[in-house]
Motif scaffolding. Sequence first.
Motif, short mmCIF file in Angstrom:
data_model
loop_
_atom_site.label_atom_id
_atom_site.label_comp_id
_atom_site.label_asym_id
_atom_site.label_seq_id
_atom_site.Cartn_x
_atom_site.Cartn_y
_atom_site.Cartn_z
N ALA A 98 -0.28 -0.97 -0.26
CA ALA A 98 -1.67 -0.59 -0.03
C ALA A 98 -2.21 -1.26 1.22
N GLU A 99 -1.86 -2.53 1.42
CA GLU A 99 -2.30 -3.24 2.62
C GLU A 99 -1.66 -2.64 3.86
N ARG A 100 -0.37 -2.33 3.78
CA ARG A 100 0.31 -1.72 4.93
C ARG A 100 -0.33 -0.38 5.27
N ASP A 101 -0.61 0.43 4.25
CA ASP A 101 -1.23 1.74 4.48
C ASP A 101 -2.65 1.59 5.02
N ARG A 102 -3.37 0.58 4.56
CA ARG A 102 -4.74 0.36 5.03
C ARG A 102 -4.75 0.03 6.52
#
Length: 108
Positions: A98-102
Amino acid sequence: MTDNSQATPDEQRALTREELDLANRSRQPALGQLSDKEVSDLVGLLRMRRNRARDIAARQGREARGKAGPKGANPAGGNEGTRSKAEYLTAAMDRAIAERDRREPPQA
């Protein structure tokens, strides 16, 4: 040494020290301080650990049901602990993804 205060007691019991460190790195604020490459590397490490735990849990389940011979001296009695480990690692991997996608720029 990593502060384990964010991990639940069950999570601390289920994961090895190294896995717990990876899980804690997938939580804020530590996750926000990682570079983009470090986040991607963390996702890869968590995926490797999760896949291994999932594979072991599947084998233990087959042994417990009598569908497969024991890998060790005795057949596994169950796989609840290893399934829990896989679930905790999946949750950590989901946080890192989720952090990478954000961080990824929006696609045009």
